[in-house]
Design an enzyme around this catalytic site. Structure first.
Site, PDB file in Angstrom:
ATOM      1  N   GLU A  20       0.818  -1.202   0.000  1.00 47.02           N
ATOM      2  CA  GLU A  20       0.000   0.000   0.000  1.00 47.02           C
ATOM      3  C   GLU A  20       0.856   1.259   0.000  1.00 47.02           C
ATOM      4  O   GLU A  20       0.466   2.276  -0.548  1.00 47.02           O
ATOM      5  CB  GLU A  20      -0.940   0.021   1.215  1.00 47.02           C
ATOM      6  N   ASP A  29      -6.590   7.920  -5.418  1.00 50.89           N
ATOM      7  CA  ASP A  29      -5.951   6.709  -5.919  1.00 50.89           C
ATOM      8  C   ASP A  29      -6.153   6.588  -7.428  1.00 50.89           C
ATOM      9  O   ASP A  29      -6.670   7.514  -8.060  1.00 50.89           O
ATOM     10  CB  ASP A  29      -6.455   5.472  -5.151  1.00 50.89           C
TER      11      ASP A  29
END
Length: 151
Positions: A20, A29
């Site tokens: 991550e 994102d």
């Protein structure tokens, strides 16, 4: 983290954290969802800021929540080998409990087919309808770990 605590918990934190990455300020994102820390999206607004310690605590809470959700839809989660279990916690954290519980990977685990479940988990490599290289790489690493659990 369930009965599989200690090193499995630390291994899940290390695996998820590595994939991550850590971002202390919220960003969008690859599909435009506001995200912060180690991939957290719940309640995140652009501009939110956290310390590393806050992100670490958030990751631990989130991993516990995702693991608990994963365990609820598995018939015998403690029968899954440790490394394979960590790979499925990582997958669940990334795709969400609902997606995991509806997945072929979960169905295969419930039939006792861990190898087949490891293979099915590789299918989660898309975001926004397109294949994402980072997800392909993450699933490959989780797959390797998952199969190591079978040795």
């Amino acid at each position: 983290m369930g009965r599989k605590t200690g090193t499995v918990g630390a291994a899940a934190i290390a695996l998820v954290g590595a994939w991550e990455g850590l971002r202390l300020t919220a960003y969008r994102d690859v599909v435009g969802v506001p995200t912060v820390c180690y991939g957290e999206t719940y309640g995140v607004k652009l501009g939110d800021k956290y310390t590393k310690a806050e992100c670490d605590a958030m990751l631990m809470r989130s991993l516990r929540k995702h693991e608990a959700g994963m365990r609820k839809c598995l018939k015998n989660p403690d029968a899954i080998p440790g490394k394979s279990y960590v790979a499925f916690v990582s997958l669940t954290y990334n795709i969400g409990v609902g997606a995991f519980c509806r997945s072929t990977a979960r169905k295969r685990l419930n039939r006792g087919d861990v190898r087949g479940a490891c293979n099915a988990a590789k299918w989660f490599n898309k975001a926004g309808g397109r294949t994402i290289k980072g997800l392909v790489n993450r699933r490959a690493a989780e797959h390797r770990l998952c199969l190591e659990g079978l040795k």
